[in-house]
Each structure stands twice: as C-alpha cells, then as structure tokens.
Design an enzyme around this catalytic site. Structure first.
Site, short mmCIF file in Angstrom:
data_model
loop_
_atom_site.label_atom_id
_atom_site.label_comp_id
_atom_site.label_asym_id
_atom_site.label_seq_id
_atom_site.Cartn_x
_atom_site.Cartn_y
_atom_site.Cartn_z
N CYS A 137 0.84 -1.20 0.00
CA CYS A 137 0.00 0.00 0.00
C CYS A 137 0.88 1.25 0.00
O CYS A 137 1.71 1.44 0.89
CB CYS A 137 -0.91 -0.02 1.24
SG CYS A 137 -1.78 1.53 1.51
N CYS B 189 0.64 3.34 3.18
CA CYS B 189 1.37 2.72 4.29
C CYS B 189 2.86 2.99 4.14
O CYS B 189 3.56 3.23 5.14
CB CYS B 189 1.11 1.22 4.34
SG CYS B 189 -0.53 0.77 4.98
N ASP C 113 -1.52 16.46 -1.64
CA ASP C 113 -1.80 15.57 -2.76
C ASP C 113 -0.81 15.86 -3.88
O ASP C 113 -0.52 17.02 -4.19
CB ASP C 113 -3.24 15.77 -3.26
CG ASP C 113 -3.70 14.64 -4.17
OD1 ASP C 113 -4.60 13.89 -3.77
OD2 ASP C 113 -3.14 14.51 -5.29
N HIS D 258 -4.00 0.93 8.68
CA HIS D 258 -4.60 0.70 7.36
C HIS D 258 -6.06 0.28 7.48
O HIS D 258 -6.39 -0.71 8.12
CB HIS D 258 -3.82 -0.38 6.60
CG HIS D 258 -4.36 -0.61 5.22
ND1 HIS D 258 -3.81 -0.02 4.10
CD2 HIS D 258 -5.43 -1.32 4.78
CE1 HIS D 258 -4.52 -0.37 3.04
NE2 HIS D 258 -5.50 -1.16 3.43
N ASN E 131 -13.52 9.09 -1.12
CA ASN E 131 -14.03 8.22 -2.17
C ASN E 131 -13.99 6.78 -1.68
O ASN E 131 -13.01 6.36 -1.05
CB ASN E 131 -13.19 8.37 -3.44
CG ASN E 131 -13.29 9.77 -4.02
OD1 ASN E 131 -14.34 10.39 -3.98
ND2 ASN E 131 -12.18 10.29 -4.54
N GLY F 288 -14.95 6.02 -7.09
CA GLY F 288 -13.76 6.51 -7.78
C GLY F 288 -12.49 6.42 -6.94
O GLY F 288 -11.53 7.15 -7.17
N HIS G 94 -6.42 2.89 0.71
CA HIS G 94 -6.10 3.18 2.11
C HIS G 94 -6.94 4.40 2.43
O HIS G 94 -6.78 5.45 1.77
CB HIS G 94 -4.60 3.47 2.25
CG HIS G 94 -4.14 3.76 3.66
ND1 HIS G 94 -3.04 3.13 4.23
CD2 HIS G 94 -4.58 4.64 4.60
CE1 HIS G 94 -2.84 3.60 5.46
NE2 HIS G 94 -3.75 4.53 5.70
N HIS H 81 -8.57 7.67 3.00
CA HIS H 81 -8.02 9.04 3.01
C HIS H 81 -9.14 10.02 2.79
O HIS H 81 -10.10 9.75 2.06
CB HIS H 81 -6.93 9.21 1.95
CG HIS H 81 -7.34 8.80 0.57
ND1 HIS H 81 -7.39 7.49 0.15
CD2 HIS H 81 -7.73 9.54 -0.51
CE1 HIS H 81 -7.78 7.43 -1.10
NE2 HIS H 81 -8.02 8.66 -1.54
N HIS I 19 -9.84 13.80 1.37
CA HIS I 19 -9.33 14.94 0.60
C HIS I 19 -9.86 16.20 1.26
O HIS I 19 -11.08 16.37 1.40
CB HIS I 19 -9.87 14.92 -0.84
CG HIS I 19 -9.47 13.72 -1.65
ND1 HIS I 19 -8.47 13.77 -2.60
CD2 HIS I 19 -9.93 12.45 -1.66
CE1 HIS I 19 -8.36 12.57 -3.18
NE2 HIS I 19 -9.24 11.75 -2.63
P1 AMP Z 1 -8.63 8.61 -4.61
O1 AMP Z 1 -8.92 8.69 -6.07
O2 AMP Z 1 -9.71 9.17 -3.74
O3 AMP Z 1 -8.20 7.23 -4.19
O4 AMP Z 1 -7.41 9.59 -4.37
C1 AMP Z 1 -6.07 9.20 -4.40
C2 AMP Z 1 -5.26 10.48 -4.38
O5 AMP Z 1 -3.94 10.15 -4.01
C3 AMP Z 1 -5.20 11.21 -5.71
O6 AMP Z 1 -5.71 12.53 -5.57
C4 AMP Z 1 -3.71 11.20 -6.05
O7 AMP Z 1 -3.29 12.38 -6.68
C5 AMP Z 1 -3.08 11.02 -4.68
N1 AMP Z 1 -1.76 10.39 -4.65
C6 AMP Z 1 -1.39 9.23 -5.22
N2 AMP Z 1 -0.11 8.94 -4.94
C7 AMP Z 1 0.34 9.94 -4.14
C8 AMP Z 1 1.58 10.23 -3.49
N3 AMP Z 1 2.64 9.42 -3.61
N4 AMP Z 1 1.68 11.38 -2.78
C9 AMP Z 1 0.63 12.21 -2.66
N5 AMP Z 1 -0.57 11.99 -3.21
C10 AMP Z 1 -0.73 10.88 -3.96
#
Ligand code: AMP
Length: 120
Positions: A4, A7, A30, A46, A84, A90, A95, A97, A99
C-alpha cells in the site's frame, strides 16, 4: 499492507510533503492537486476505505482534520472534505483518506460520467 503506497508514506519509505502528523494520523499534500489547497488526511492504521473504519478512529481523526484546516488557513474561508469509497466512488488508493480541498470557491456539479436515468 506492504504494497500500500500510503502505508509506505506512513513508514517514510516514500516521500511526502507533510502538513501535520501525530501518532495516529498524517496529513500531506496531494501529488496532483485539484484545488489551491489539496491535502490528504489518513489514519496511520490501514483501513481499505471509510466502509471499514472504526468509530474510535473517526472520533480521533475529526479534531485532527479540524487542526489541518487551521494550519492551512482555510478553517474560516471554508473547504470541502471528500472520501471516495470503492469503484463507483472513484477510489484509486485503497487506504482510507480524506481529501481536504480549499483555497478557492469550489464548483459543485453533476458528478457522474453518465446519465443516471439511463440505468432506470
Ligand atoms: P482517490 O482517487 O480518492 O483514491 O485519491 C487518491 C489520491 O492520491 C489522488 O488525488 C492522487 O493524486 C493522490 N496520490 C497518489 N499517490 C500519491 C503520493 N505518492 N503522494 C501524494 N498523493 C498521492
């Protein structure tokens, strides 16, 4: 969850631009911001998504998110909090999160790609 990516960010095996951190939670920028302020807020433990999270984790993350909003200076101007969940939600990173989006007046439009009535 060894594979992950969030993680790995928690364990500092991958870099991130950290805004706020404590023992349980982490907030970082992000990598692909969709607003002037776009922060991801995660529990270090996680959970695949909001659908699996425990009430005690949600209780803890609430003041942490409020503090992140203050650190970013959007607590008064306002912001949007999104999580999401799964395929239709989407969700790309499995993991949990949140936004936190702000720094500008955000749009609120029809969010589905297809006409929802097409499925009726
Ligand atoms: P989701 O589509 O809700 O799963 O959002 C995943 C988010 O993680 C997206 O907005 C990506 O731009 C962001 N993301 C993916 N990898 C990284 C990373 N290494 N560092 C920061 N943000 C990330």
């Amino acid at each position: 969850m060894a594979e992950c990516i969030f993680c790995k960010i928690v364990r500092k095996e991958l870099p991130s631009n950290i805004v706020l951190e404590n023992e349980q939670f982490l907030a970082f920028h992000d990598i692909n911001p969709k607003a002037p302020v776009h922060i991801l807020i995660i529990p270090k433990e996680h959970f695949d998504s909001f659908q699996e999270v425990t009430p005690s984790t949600m209780e803890g993350i609430t003041p942490f998110i409020q503090e992140v909003a203050k650190v970013l200076g959007v607590d008064s101007s306002g912001y949007r909090l999104i999580t999401n969940i799964g395929e239709n939600g989407g969700q790309e990173v499995k993991h949990l999160h949140f936004h936190l989006l702000g720094g500008a007046k955000l749009k609120w439009e029809h969010l589905a790609d297809s006409n929802p009535k097409a499925n009726l």
